[in-house]
Design a protein around this motif. Structure first.
Motif, PDB file in Angstrom:
ATOM      1  N   ASP A  28      30.042   5.300  35.215  1.00 56.96           N
ATOM      2  CA  ASP A  28      30.859   4.093  35.669  1.00 56.96           C
ATOM      3  C   ASP A  28      30.713   3.480  34.839  1.00 56.96           C
ATOM      4  OD1 ASP A  28      28.317   2.084  37.307  1.00 56.96           O
ATOM      5  OD2 ASP A  28      27.710   3.512  37.481  1.00 56.96           O
ATOM      6  N   HIS A  59      35.241  12.450  35.410  1.00 52.66           N
ATOM      7  CA  HIS A  59      36.233  10.966  35.167  1.00 52.66           C
ATOM      8  C   HIS A  59      37.139  11.337  33.998  1.00 52.66           C
ATOM      9  CE1 HIS A  59      35.650   9.317  39.541  1.00 52.66           C
ATOM     10  NE2 HIS A  59      34.283   9.564  39.368  1.00 52.66           N
ATOM     11  N   LEU A  64      37.147   5.199  37.116  1.00 54.79           N
ATOM     12  CA  LEU A  64      35.978   4.046  37.343  1.00 54.79           C
ATOM     13  C   LEU A  64      35.262   5.401  36.088  1.00 54.79           C
ATOM     14  CD1 LEU A  64      34.704   5.421  41.081  1.00 54.79           C
ATOM     15  CD2 LEU A  64      33.220   5.798  39.205  1.00 54.79           C
ATOM     16  N   ASP A  68      40.410   9.419  43.678  1.00 49.78           N
ATOM     17  CA  ASP A  68      41.436   8.818  42.783  1.00 49.78           C
ATOM     18  C   ASP A  68      42.697   9.386  42.438  1.00 49.78           C
ATOM     19  OD1 ASP A  68      42.042   6.863  41.253  1.00 49.78           O
ATOM     20  OD2 ASP A  68      40.648   6.396  40.099  1.00 49.78           O
ATOM     21  N   CYS A  91      34.329  -0.873  40.581  1.00 51.29           N
ATOM     22  CA  CYS A  91      34.481   0.606  39.864  1.00 51.29           C
ATOM     23  C   CYS A  91      35.216   0.613  41.274  1.00 51.29           C
ATOM     24  CB  CYS A  91      33.631   1.184  40.061  1.00 51.29           C
ATOM     25  SG  CYS A  91      33.129   0.510  37.992  1.00 51.29           S
ATOM     26  N   VAL A  92      34.405   1.110  42.074  1.00 50.46           N
ATOM     27  CA  VAL A  92      34.672   2.369  43.375  1.00 50.46           C
ATOM     28  C   VAL A  92      35.975   2.009  44.235  1.00 50.46           C
ATOM     29  CG1 VAL A  92      33.519   2.549  46.047  1.00 50.46           C
ATOM     30  CG2 VAL A  92      32.580   2.817  43.783  1.00 50.46           C
ATOM     31  N   ALA A 147      39.447   2.895  43.468  1.00 50.34           N
ATOM     32  CA  ALA A 147      39.236   4.432  43.033  1.00 50.34           C
ATOM     33  C   ALA A 147      38.847   5.459  44.090  1.00 50.34           C
ATOM     34  CB  ALA A 147      38.014   5.460  42.085  1.00 50.34           C
TER      35      ALA A 147
END
Length: 355
Positions: free
Chosen positions: A10, A47, A52, A113, A257-258, A261
């Motif tokens: 992240d 990722h 993210l 995502d 971040c989350v 996503a």
């Protein structure tokens, strides 16, 4: 119960001065350090496009780790299988299994995502079906000594056999799950299962309920239940000030971040992702007091041990530890990894692997 290192790389933070290349170098160093302190495994996420996380090729990083270690298990966390041609996936991880002397654990999922799907021109809406078919192909290619053919909805080929063959027959395979369909798929395919405790609590009530559903599904399909794993965020905190800082760091991860996503918009979330709407709603509202043992190991060594004893009692075989979350400094990450293995892991039989 055993313990591993885990990261999703992240790095999508406001005013973040840490570059992607620097963070990948830190992750490599931490994965190598995981063997030094006696952790059982290293699980590195996939990722794309810095949505993210920033590490797009866990297989290459783990190949480097394999060349510099002897014991640690090596695993993606997870391969977003619908984004890749499954024949190629089978070849890549069989090759790493050979190069590492049979140390690969393979884990796959469909991700969450949509932004990672579009540039690859893969249908986000149909990814459950793509994932299931791809997982079956990968397992068949690893298991068969003769060429196989496949004519499915998404993939068609004739007379294909991969080289090199994996050392492990079979490579241990895990399905990553946030939902009932994925748990049931793991049971139907005879795969191991890896879950996130916070999702288990929201969707099923807890880890025990996940274990029960998985074991029931395996039995229904005539498969022996495999290993159960879960991931936990880890923060040591011995003072009120350290506790507050750790909670702030974790909440920043969720909010910066989350949330972006996860498919949390009711207008665009496909049917197979509807459960994420509630998860995202809760993350928008999360406060320091909401960070419980359902998602985070936070506190003293004694408090963390107490929580993990409950995980062990629920039937889980391994916990992978997300230590480098929320821009936690690299030196602090390594300190907490060493502290965990010195103060927490010895309370669990078989938890410390040989260096």
């Amino acid at each position: 119960m055993q313990f591993g290192y885990f990261t999703l790389s992240d790095n999508h933070y406001v005013d973040n001065r840490r570059g992607a290349n620097e963070f990948v170098a830190d992750i490599l160093d931490e994965a190598l350090y995981a063997e030094e302190v006696g952790l059982h495994s290293a699980w590195i996420g996939e990722h794309h496009f810095s949505t993210l996380g920033v590490l797009s090729c866990p297989d290459l990083v783990l190949g480097h780790v394999a060349a510099r270690t002897k014991n640690i298990r090596l695993a993606p966390a997870v391969t977003v299988l619908p984004l890749h041609q499954p024949i190629r996936v089978a070849e890549q991880w069989a090759t790493l299994d050979l190069l590492s002397g049979g140390r690969v654990d393979f884990a796959a999922g469909r991700g969450y995502d949509r932004r990672e799907y579009a540039p690859f021109h893969v249908s986000f809406e149909d990814n459950q079906s793509i994932f299931e078919e791809g997982m079956e192909i990968v397992q068949r290619l690893w298991a068969s000594d003769a060429p196989i053919s496949h004519h499915g909805r998404h993939y068609q080929f004739d007379n294909v056999a991969i080289t090199p063959r994996p050392v492990q027959r079979p490579i241990p395979a895990y399905v990553a799950s946030f939902s009932r369909p994925s748990i049931e798929l793991a049971g139907r395919l005879g795969c191991n299962l890896i879950v996130a405790p916070f999702a288990a609590a929201m969707t099923f009530g807890g880890l025990r309920q996940v274990a029960d559903l998985y074991q029931e599904t395996c039995t229904r399909h005539g498969n022996r239940p495999g290993r159960l794993m879960c991931s936990y965020f880890l923060h040591f905190a011995d003072t009120p000030e350290e506790d507050a800082a750790a909670r702030a760091r974790q909440i920043r991860y969720y909010k910066e971040c989350v949330i972006a996503a996860f498919p949390g918009d009711p207008a665009t979330a496909p049917p197979s992702y509807r459960y994420f709407i509630e998860i995202v709603d809760r993350l928008h509202k999360v406060g320091p007091q909401d960070l419980t043992e359902n998602s985070v190991l936070l506190g003293s060594s004694e408090q963390i041990t107490e929580t993990l004893k409950k995980v062990e009692a629920a039937g889980f075989d391994e916990v992978i530890l997300y230590v480098n979350v929320g821009l936690k400094p690299h030196a602090q990450v390594k300190h907490e990894m060493a502290r965990f293995m010195a103060e927490v892991a010895p309370n669990f039989k078989g938890a410390v692997s040989p260096a």
